[in-house]
Design a protein around this motif. Structure first.
Motif, PDB file in Angstrom:
ATOM      1  N   PHE A  63       0.809  -1.216   0.000  1.00 33.22           N
ATOM      2  CA  PHE A  63       0.000   0.000   0.000  1.00 33.22           C
ATOM      3  C   PHE A  63       0.845   1.271   0.000  1.00 33.22           C
ATOM      4  N   LYS A  64       2.160   1.083   0.081  1.00 37.69           N
ATOM      5  CA  LYS A  64       3.024   2.266   0.077  1.00 37.69           C
ATOM      6  C   LYS A  64       4.374   1.872  -0.510  1.00 37.69           C
ATOM      7  N   THR A  65       4.959   2.770  -1.272  1.00 34.49           N
ATOM      8  CA  THR A  65       6.319   2.551  -1.750  1.00 34.49           C
ATOM      9  C   THR A  65       7.255   3.007  -0.637  1.00 34.49           C
ATOM     10  N   ASP A  66       7.794   2.030   0.086  1.00 36.52           N
ATOM     11  CA  ASP A  66       8.541   2.283   1.315  1.00 36.52           C
ATOM     12  C   ASP A  66       9.916   1.634   1.159  1.00 36.52           C
ATOM     13  N   LYS A  67      10.788   2.289   0.404  1.00 35.88           N
ATOM     14  CA  LYS A  67      12.041   1.653  -0.012  1.00 35.88           C
ATOM     15  C   LYS A  67      12.932   1.167   1.127  1.00 35.88           C
ATOM     16  N   GLY A  73      13.972  -5.902   3.726  1.00 35.56           N
ATOM     17  CA  GLY A  73      13.254  -7.168   3.583  1.00 35.56           C
ATOM     18  C   GLY A  73      13.658  -7.987   2.369  1.00 35.56           C
ATOM     19  N   GLY A  74      14.600  -7.494   1.539  1.00 36.78           N
ATOM     20  CA  GLY A  74      15.001  -8.249   0.361  1.00 36.78           C
ATOM     21  C   GLY A  74      13.971  -8.206  -0.761  1.00 36.78           C
ATOM     22  N   ILE A  75      13.163  -7.175  -0.744  1.00 34.08           N
ATOM     23  CA  ILE A  75      12.116  -7.023  -1.763  1.00 34.08           C
ATOM     24  C   ILE A  75      12.657  -6.102  -2.850  1.00 34.08           C
ATOM     25  N   THR A  76      12.694  -6.593  -4.084  1.00 31.09           N
ATOM     26  CA  THR A  76      13.265  -5.793  -5.163  1.00 31.09           C
ATOM     27  C   THR A  76      12.201  -5.193  -6.088  1.00 31.09           C
ATOM     28  N   ARG A  77      10.998  -5.757  -6.007  1.00 31.27           N
ATOM     29  CA  ARG A  77       9.892  -5.201  -6.785  1.00 31.27           C
ATOM     30  C   ARG A  77       8.620  -5.371  -5.976  1.00 31.27           C
ATOM     31  N   ASP A 104      16.832   1.601  -8.000  1.00 26.97           N
ATOM     32  CA  ASP A 104      17.141   0.498  -7.090  1.00 26.97           C
ATOM     33  C   ASP A 104      15.923  -0.307  -6.701  1.00 26.97           C
ATOM     34  N   PHE A 105      14.752   0.164  -7.064  1.00 25.20           N
ATOM     35  CA  PHE A 105      13.541  -0.564  -6.706  1.00 25.20           C
ATOM     36  C   PHE A 105      12.511  -0.333  -7.805  1.00 25.20           C
TER      37      PHE A 105
END
Lengths: 407, 319
Positions: A63-67, A73-77, A104-105
């Motif tokens: 619900f939010k782009t929270d880089k 968390g290892g989330i790339t997309r 980067d994301f």
């Protein structure tokens, strides 16, 4: 961009079921080879130190782009839900959202199914697809009007976009903030029966059948819901579903003492349903594990329970909590990465989420055993609203590579 | 306050947190105030003199507010009423901000009513003085349950073994929740009666027997406690109409005859005469305890205010 050789890695290919020791070659931002015969002399050599090297997590429904939180968390997309202010129901807004994280994301916006997410008029789905939308979502709510939902699904099917739905029958749910049961009764919270989910899923599956649409139920949380999904898959329909760690590791007892960090949508369920979620991961009914990341500050959470906004900051704990499923023997490590990366990529139509030559070098280095403690006061996320505060967990991403570059 | 005191709680937020002997202790403490309140002349005891009691009512109330105000004044406290239903809370001030404000005014005890379950606890966690829950959403209304228990004990001699029937909108009722906890804790046999649409899920977890049939529930009843049916429930959403509700769940003289001959009639008020209760029952000189509940309410709230402020007042053994 040069050549990078990642050595001493335990390679986690979601297409397989076992880790393979070896070397991964990255060239020009893409995976060039797995265990090549020889490492080019000019390659920059990186020692992975025996960590698990896996495709980056693709988080289907945040619900939010929270880089900072995604990076931890290892989330790339991530697929971004359209519940923004303003709602992602316009091609310009979609295009803007898609650019927000780069380089980067990567954010993959989900187009609002209806204008303003009001559930009445179709939004400009084709134009939003052209602007970068990777799916169509009904947002935080179910579309109550079956006629509208059928048209959304038929239209999305023609555009080859997955329809991502929230499964709670609105008539049953009304003002409810909890699941019917002893906890809700004792706390005096407005509650709804868990069959609100079953009813919603049954209708949406029926509409998937007539429209041929690809349906993804973002969060399924009940045994009855999983039974419907399983039957639809057996029938050959393109139906899939997701879950978030909260429903795997918490039951409705977590809202005792009016803990608003455990106010989620759908609400936490009974212990029987929690166990059904675990079983559904193990038996393959669940396709996706998402963080459903929704950071909320005190202005949304430090309120009486029923007045507090639903949602939890889940990005940082997604991997660590999901690794419990591997430790408990419900999934293999590559099996977990199918749920966290390969399947979301497939549903969003992305060329990612895999460990094969030619794929983007979106990689995470996972230390699966490192212990740490969840601390809501010291999180990378925009807010620390986690119901797992204080929990000791194991495993995290040590390094994150996006498109061949370490960040 | 100290773990060894007979009531080791800083706040009174609900019956759920209380042990049976703690409930009995509060009831015993109220006895002296019944006597004082019945005195012909001056009804005053100034043990709370110099303490400030704020009644913060975020939801409209007349009788509970009045009861707490009289209770505080009879004990000598400086009582201030904050009608938050019309205050800055309406202008968007958060509950936490309100709590911080009340705390900064150095209240010595705060009585709170709020329309949202759990809201009173939220405030209690952020103030330095004892907090009394005067009703939070559907959650709890502990002083009502205590005054009901006191009424039953006064009229029947004891609570243990009494068959108590609670009838009406159980689903939305904090009075029913606190009473189920309190009466079962004190050993009463509790039956709850409601149409299926107004019965909470898994209510039997309170160790009460649920009934949809009021007549069947009334058999051998010692106490019949009627709940108020809120007007907004009568519009067809939960029950078809007030008159249909009355036909199934209204307490009439004929229905009361199904209970024990000396069964007590109770109602937390305000009553909808002709809906949940008929005047012939409500005003019955021997059977109705409804005005006595109001009387016990003041005594019970005096006891709670006294007990909760003993730490502040430095009463030996409570500091």
């Amino acid at each position: 961009m040069g050549v990078i050789a990642i050595e001493n890695a335990r390679l986690c290919d979601p297409a397989t079921d076992a880790l393979v020791d070896g070397v991964l070659l990255v060239e020009d931002g893409r995976i060039a080879a797995i265990n090549p015969a020889a490492i080019p002399a000019e390659a920059e050599r990186i020692d992975a130190g025996g960590l698990v090297v896996a495709p980056g997590i693709i988080d289907l429904g945040v619900f939010k782009t929270d880089k900072p939180a995604f990076h931890f968390g290892g989330i790339t997309r991530a697929a971004l839900m359209p519940d923004k202010s303003p709602v992602l129901d316009d091609p310009g807004l979609v295009q803007h959202a898609a650019r927000a994280g780069k380089p980067d994301f990567w954010v993959h916006p989900l187009a609002a199914a209806t204008r303003g997410l009001a559930g009445t008029e179709l939004a400009e789905l084709a134009m939003m697809k052209a602007a970068g939308a990777r799916g169509v979502a009904t947002g935080r709510r179910w579309i109550g009007n079956s006629g509208v939902m059928m048209r959304v699904m038929a239209y999305a099917a023609a555009l080859d976009l997955t329809v991502i739905t929230h499964a709670e029958d609105e008539g049953l749910v009304a003002q409810a903030v909890a699941t019917d049961g002893e906890t809700a009764t004792r706390l005096g919270l407005p509650s709804a029966p868990s069959c609100a989910e079953e009813i919603a899923i049954a209708r949406d599956i029926a509409l998937a059948r007539v429209t041929g649409a690809r349906l993804h139920v973002r969060l399924v949380t009940t045994a009855a819901g999983f039974a419907l999904i399983r039957a639809a898959k057996a029938e050959g329909l393109q139906v899939s579903c997701g879950v978030s760690p909260a429903y795997l590791f918490l039951n409705d007892g977590a809202v005792s003492d009016f803990r608003t960090f455990a106010r989620l949508s759908p609400p936490l369920r009974s212990e029987e349903d929690r166990q059904a979620c675990i079983a559904a991961v193990a038996n393959g009914t669940i396709d996706v594990i998402t963080s459903s990341h929704d950071p909320r500050g005190p202005e949304d959470k430090r309120l009486p329970f029923a007045d507090a906004a639903p949602g939890m900051a889940g990005a940082e704990t997604l991997l660590a909590l999901s690794l419990n499923l591997v430790r408990d023997g419900h999934l293999t490590m590559p099996g977990l990465m199918r749920l966290l990366s390969a399947n979301p990529a497939r549903l969003l139509g992305l060329d990612a989420g895999c460990l094969k030559a030619g794929a983007p070098a979106d990689l995470i280095f996972i230390d699966p055993d490192v212990p740490w403690r969840v601390d809501s006061a010291r999180m990378a996320a925009a807010a620390g609203n986690t119901p797992f505060d204080g929990l000791p967990v194991q495993g995290r991403a040590r390094r994150v590579m996006k498109g061949g570059v370490f960040y | 306050m100290t773990p060894t005191s007979p009531f080791p709680h800083r706040h009174l937020l609900g019956i759920a947190a209380l042990a049976p002997w703690e409930i009995r202790y509060l009831l015993d403490e109220a006895e002296q105030w019944i006597a004082l309140n019945r005195a012909d002349s001056r009804k005053h005891d100034d043990r709370l003199a110099g303490l400030t009691q704020i009644n913060a009512f975020f939801e409209n109330s007349t009788r509970t507010l009045l009861s707490f105000e009289i209770a505080g004044k009879r004990l000598g406290a400086d009582v201030v009423n904050m009608h938050a239903a019309q205050s800055s809370v309406k202008k968007g001030e958060t509950l936490i901000d309100t709590a911080v404000t009340l705390n900064a005014m150095r209240a010595d005890v705060i009585v709170i009513r709020h329309q949202s379950s759990g809201a009173v606890r939220l405030i209690a966690d952020r103030v330095d003085c004892p907090v009394l829950n005067a009703g939070d959403g559907r959650h709890e209304h502990p002083t009502q349950a205590l005054l009901d228990a006191l009424t039953i004990r006064t009229r029947k001699g004891s609570i243990e073994g009494q068959v108590v029937v609670i009838c009406g909108d159980i689903l939305h009722s904090r009075v029913a929740r606190s009473n189920m906890l309190c009466l079962t804790s004190l050993g009463a046999e509790v039956r709850v009666v409601a149409p299926p649409t107004l019965m909470p899920a898994e209510v039997e977890r309170y160790a009460v027997a649920p009934y949809y049939d009021f007549n069947a529930a009334l058999k051998d009843a010692d106490v019949v406690m009627m709940l108020r049916l809120q007007n907004e429930r009568m519009d067809g959403a939960f029950i078809p109409s007030a008159r249909e509700f009355h036909s199934l769940y209204g307490l009439t003289p004929e229905r009361l005859a199904l209970a024990k001959p000396d069964a007590l009639v109770m109602h937390p008020g305000p009553m909808n005469r002709g809906v949940e209760i008929l005047s012939g029952v409500a005003d019955h000189p021997e059977r109705s305890a409804i005005t006595q509940q109001v009387e016990m309410g003041v005594a019970m709230r005096m006891a709670c205010l006294d007990v909760l402020t003993r730490g502040t007042r430095g009463v030996p053994g409570w500091a």
